[in-house]
Design an enzyme around this catalytic site. Structure first.
Site, PDB file in Angstrom:
ATOM      1  N   ARG A 113       0.862  -1.014   0.107  1.00 44.59           N
ATOM      2  CA  ARG A 113       0.509  -0.145  -0.297  1.00 44.59           C
ATOM      3  C   ARG A 113       1.217   0.996   0.632  1.00 44.59           C
ATOM      4  O   ARG A 113       1.793   0.918   0.523  1.00 44.59           O
ATOM      5  CB  ARG A 113      -0.884  -0.231   1.162  1.00 44.59           C
ATOM      6  CG  ARG A 113      -1.855   1.063   1.188  1.00 44.59           C
ATOM      7  CD  ARG A 113      -2.785   1.135   0.021  1.00 44.59           C
ATOM      8  NE  ARG A 113      -4.195   1.549   0.279  1.00 44.59           N
ATOM      9  CZ  ARG A 113      -5.323   2.493  -0.188  1.00 44.59           C
ATOM     10  NH1 ARG A 113      -4.668   2.378  -1.359  1.00 44.59           N
ATOM     11  NH2 ARG A 113      -6.135   3.541   0.316  1.00 44.59           N
ATOM     12  N   THR A 386     -10.389   0.546  -9.239  1.00 39.77           N
ATOM     13  CA  THR A 386      -8.960  -0.149  -8.999  1.00 39.77           C
ATOM     14  C   THR A 386      -9.091  -1.592 -10.203  1.00 39.77           C
ATOM     15  O   THR A 386     -10.207  -1.420 -10.502  1.00 39.77           O
ATOM     16  CB  THR A 386      -9.414  -0.866  -7.082  1.00 39.77           C
ATOM     17  OG1 THR A 386      -9.609   0.528  -6.783  1.00 39.77           O
ATOM     18  CG2 THR A 386      -8.202  -1.623  -6.610  1.00 39.77           C
ATOM     19  N   VAL A 405      -5.266   3.069  -7.891  1.00 37.75           N
ATOM     20  CA  VAL A 405      -4.099   4.411  -8.049  1.00 37.75           C
ATOM     21  C   VAL A 405      -5.350   5.284  -7.422  1.00 37.75           C
ATOM     22  O   VAL A 405      -5.766   6.338  -7.264  1.00 37.75           O
ATOM     23  CB  VAL A 405      -3.904   4.994  -9.587  1.00 37.75           C
ATOM     24  CG1 VAL A 405      -2.259   3.811  -9.430  1.00 37.75           C
ATOM     25  CG2 VAL A 405      -4.719   4.946 -10.802  1.00 37.75           C
ATOM     26  N   ASN A 406      -6.394   4.704  -6.845  1.00 36.01           N
ATOM     27  CA  ASN A 406      -7.592   5.425  -6.429  1.00 36.01           C
ATOM     28  C   ASN A 406      -8.458   6.176  -8.038  1.00 36.01           C
ATOM     29  O   ASN A 406      -9.492   5.053  -8.083  1.00 36.01           O
ATOM     30  CB  ASN A 406      -7.306   5.742  -5.433  1.00 36.01           C
ATOM     31  CG  ASN A 406      -8.057   7.271  -4.721  1.00 36.01           C
ATOM     32  OD1 ASN A 406      -9.266   6.291  -4.211  1.00 36.01           O
ATOM     33  ND2 ASN A 406      -8.478   7.597  -4.067  1.00 36.01           N
ATOM     34  N   GLU A 425      -4.154   8.780  -3.788  1.00 33.87           N
ATOM     35  CA  GLU A 425      -4.305   7.939  -2.418  1.00 33.87           C
ATOM     36  C   GLU A 425      -4.486   8.707  -1.448  1.00 33.87           C
ATOM     37  O   GLU A 425      -4.819   8.358  -0.307  1.00 33.87           O
ATOM     38  CB  GLU A 425      -3.325   6.741  -2.058  1.00 33.87           C
ATOM     39  CG  GLU A 425      -3.577   5.842  -3.396  1.00 33.87           C
ATOM     40  CD  GLU A 425      -4.855   4.627  -2.962  1.00 33.87           C
ATOM     41  OE1 GLU A 425      -5.460   5.142  -2.161  1.00 33.87           O
ATOM     42  OE2 GLU A 425      -4.806   4.247  -4.314  1.00 33.87           O
ATOM     43  N   ASP A 428      -7.720   9.129   0.351  1.00 35.17           N
ATOM     44  CA  ASP A 428      -7.745   7.395   1.480  1.00 35.17           C
ATOM     45  C   ASP A 428      -7.873   8.230   2.597  1.00 35.17           C
ATOM     46  O   ASP A 428      -9.007   7.023   4.042  1.00 35.17           O
ATOM     47  CB  ASP A 428      -7.656   6.361   1.301  1.00 35.17           C
ATOM     48  CG  ASP A 428      -8.576   5.558   0.002  1.00 35.17           C
ATOM     49  OD1 ASP A 428      -9.586   5.919  -0.775  1.00 35.17           O
ATOM     50  OD2 ASP A 428      -7.767   4.420  -0.950  1.00 35.17           O
ATOM     51  N   SER A 458     -10.216  -0.957   1.460  1.00 36.07           N
ATOM     52  CA  SER A 458     -11.052  -1.828   0.966  1.00 36.07           C
ATOM     53  C   SER A 458     -10.279  -2.766  -0.127  1.00 36.07           C
ATOM     54  O   SER A 458     -11.567  -4.071   0.115  1.00 36.07           O
ATOM     55  CB  SER A 458     -12.845  -1.024   0.974  1.00 36.07           C
ATOM     56  OG  SER A 458     -12.680  -0.370   2.179  1.00 36.07           O
ATOM     57  N   GLY A 477     -14.433  -2.031  -6.746  1.00 39.72           N
ATOM     58  CA  GLY A 477     -15.374  -1.028  -6.835  1.00 39.72           C
ATOM     59  C   GLY A 477     -15.543  -0.947  -5.463  1.00 39.72           C
ATOM     60  O   GLY A 477     -17.037  -0.402  -4.788  1.00 39.72           O
ATOM     61  N   GLY A 478     -14.688   0.187  -5.317  1.00 43.24           N
ATOM     62  CA  GLY A 478     -14.626   1.518  -3.430  1.00 43.24           C
ATOM     63  C   GLY A 478     -14.928   0.630  -2.286  1.00 43.24           C
ATOM     64  O   GLY A 478     -15.035  -0.742  -2.237  1.00 43.24           O
TER      65      GLY A 478
END
Length: 575
Positions: A113, A386, A405-406, A425, A428, A458, A477-478
């Site tokens: 991450r 994503t 990459v968000n 990111e 986030d 997530s 999918g967030g």
């Protein structure tokens, strides 16, 4: 005895209040969240299966397998090729999370991450009125965390692969240098973010050749990224985080108002962690621990559902209970979770079957619990754009990897002539306490930014082991990643094959907003009516994530690989 709803809600409040002491300490827990026993599977499939969101990436994985590589070498090829052909969703300017199972039984979670730079300052993400500045959080170099994907690819090669890193990167380098035809999704993503892309000269040069977005059938080349991948292949970790590439990245970021330093890059480290393991109806689910919130939520939902015989219920009541379990897990997961190197979390409580039994006592079998009646929580959404891929090789090595990459096209900022599109990111994090991020959701102190800290995600790469079958499951999918993976796991346990899992219609509840988002056609009219009578608010939504699944039938020794039919360029293949 069945207690009234108000008594049950009081019980939930008591359960949640017991966790405060666990969450107060900022240190990493002494013990890992789970210590998977790991087990080697007695036989080997003899063939390989790969499912990814782009056929170039899937074929790159098979090319590396043909050279004598294993699943982890193939994963490097798939991920790096996606960086070239699917930059709207992932890339070497971003990060990934992976759950892997080695054929000898070793299992591990790899955390690549992104991290916050040392000079992170929440004031940079406020406007003059003290409100969140969506522009600096989402666009340009201030929105970018220190990338983790290059380090993660080098780590996979050094610790789990069979081939030199440069051989596994070779397909991506060739595609970048020789060119490819962008698919419709990438073309649309560039058009959607064209205004932001035009703010950065290197981004214009890369994504707007001839000063306009690419069109269908046009061959697109990326020689700058090819060179950066070559340096990574030649020098491993240091080929990106030190030397020529690192200097170009830092110079480009700082010249455009960012705050990266050479030390930020030099200090980046991949983390290996113990995966979360949950047993559900005879199946062993291996999934992602923090800094992912997804695995904890999936485990909590499965623990709640383990108290019901879902197979004997009609579709409406089965769905109702799944929704109620989702509601409660989302109430918990972002209130407590963050980077385990910075935040001590009540994981023993959240993953306990006794805690799940208490939550079950707050669920009515025929009536929705309004989220407003549950103890308050703050939720964070981790981004929408994503990608995920799944790999099983002929020897039974398994990789489940989710990359990001968000937001679409990340920060839209390409760092000079590196060809590296940076992530965004930083959004986030809970950059501004109790202020919404781009998705309209709020963040808690556990996910506040700090130098070197990983932002909560997530991403939920997972592997499911049964007596007769193995499934490799994940999705973009967030916040819906969590529920899509959950539904994929339940479908696998119900006996669906890879194609059936990726094709099934989806639904989602995340505590707030208090509604059930559903894919058109997810429920038949009778089920939709029954759920509405129970008090659920249903709302159709699109798009959903593009799930990629590989399954292995141990009895017949058959592999199946399927890419989501919602994605035009995806490919699931066995050979």
């Amino acid at each position: 005895m069945t207690y009234p709803l108000n008594w049950r809600i009081a019980l939930l409040g008591l359960l949640l209040s017991t966790s405060v002491a666990y969450a107060a300490d900022g240190r990493q827990p002494e013990s890992s969240p789970a210590s998977p026993a790991g087990h080697a599977i007695a036989h080997r499939p003899g063939r390989a299966g790969i499912a990814s969101a782009n056929f170039h990436a899937t074929e790159a994985g098979f090319e590396v397998l043909a050279k004598g590589g294993n699943a982890f070498d193939a994963a490097i090829a798939v991920a790096s090729t996606l960086s070239v052909v699917e930059p709207e969703s992932s890339g070497i300017g971003g990060g990934f999370m992976a759950v892997i199972h080695r054929a000898d039984g070793r299992e591990v979670f790899i955390d690549a991450r992104e991290t916050a730079p040392a000079a992170v300052n929440p004031k940079d993400y406020l406007d003059k009125d003290g409100e969140p500045n969506r522009d600096t959080a989402l666009n340009g170099p201030l929105s970018a965390g220190i990338p983790g994907e290059p380090a993660g690819l080098a780590w996979l090669a050094a610790h789990y692969g069979k081939l030199p890193l440069k051989e596994s990167l070779a397909p991506a380098i060739r595609v970048a240098r020789d060119g490819f035809e962008p698919d419709g999704r990438l073309i649309n993503a560039i058009a959607e973010r064209e205004q932001e892309i035009r703010r950065w000269p290197a981004s214009v040069a890369k994504y707007l050749p001839g000063d306009k977005p690419p069109v269908k059938g046009q061959v697109w080349r990326d020689p700058d990224q090819a060179r950066t991948l070559e340096l990574l292949g030649e020098h491993g970790h240091d080929g990106f985080y030190r030397g020529e590439t690192a200097k170009k990245l830092v110079d480009a970021v700082r010249a455009s108002g960012g705050n990266w330093t050479a030390k930020d890059l030099e200090s980046y480290q991949v983390k290996e962690r113990a995966p979360i393991v949950v047993d559900y109806r005879g199946y062993r689910v291996l999934t992602a621990p923090p800094a992912s919130s997804g695995g904890v939520a999936v485990a909590e939902i499965l623990n709640i559902l383990s108290g019901y015989d879902l197979a004997r219920m009609d579709e409406a009541h089965r769905t109702h209970l799944v929704i109620e379990a989702m509601r409660r897990a989302f109430r918990d997961h972002n209130d407590y979770l963050g980077d385990p190197d910075f935040v001590k979390m009540p994981l023993d409580m959240l993953l306990s079957p006794y805690y799940a039994a208490g939550l079950r006592q707050t669920i009515l079998l025929d009536k929705a619990t309004p989220s407003s009646m549950l103890p308050a929580s703050i939720a964070v959404d981790p981004g929408m754009h994503t990608t995920h891929f799944s790999v099983i090789d002929k020897d039974g090595n398994i990789a489940s990897i989710t990359l990001t990459v968000n937001y679409t096209m990340g920060s839209t900022f390409v760092a000079g002539d590196t060809g590296v599109l940076l992530n965004d990111e930083m959004d986030d994090f809970a950059l501004v306490p109790n202020k919404p991020n781009v998705y309209g959701l709020l963040g808690s102190a556990a996910n506040a930014p700090a130098p070197g800290k990983r932002m909560l995600s997530s991403m939920t790469p997972s592997i499911v082991f049964g007596a007769d079958r193995v499934g490799v499951i994940g999705s973009p999918g967030g916040s819906t990643i969590i529920t899509q993976v959950l539904e994929g796991i339940l479908a696998f346990i119900d006996g669906k094959d890879a194609e059936g899992i990726v094709s099934q219609k989806r639904f989602h509840h995340q505590y707030m907003p208090d509604r059930v988002d559903m894919e058109p056609g997810a429920f038949d009219p009778a089920t939709a009516e029954a759920l509405t009578r129970m008090g659920h608010t249903l709302k159709e939504r699109n798009p959903w994530g593009y799930m990629n699944v590989v399954t292995w039938d141990l009895k017949s020794n058959k592999l199946d690989a399927a890419s989501d039919p919602r994605r035009e360029a995806g490919l699931g293949k066995v050979q």
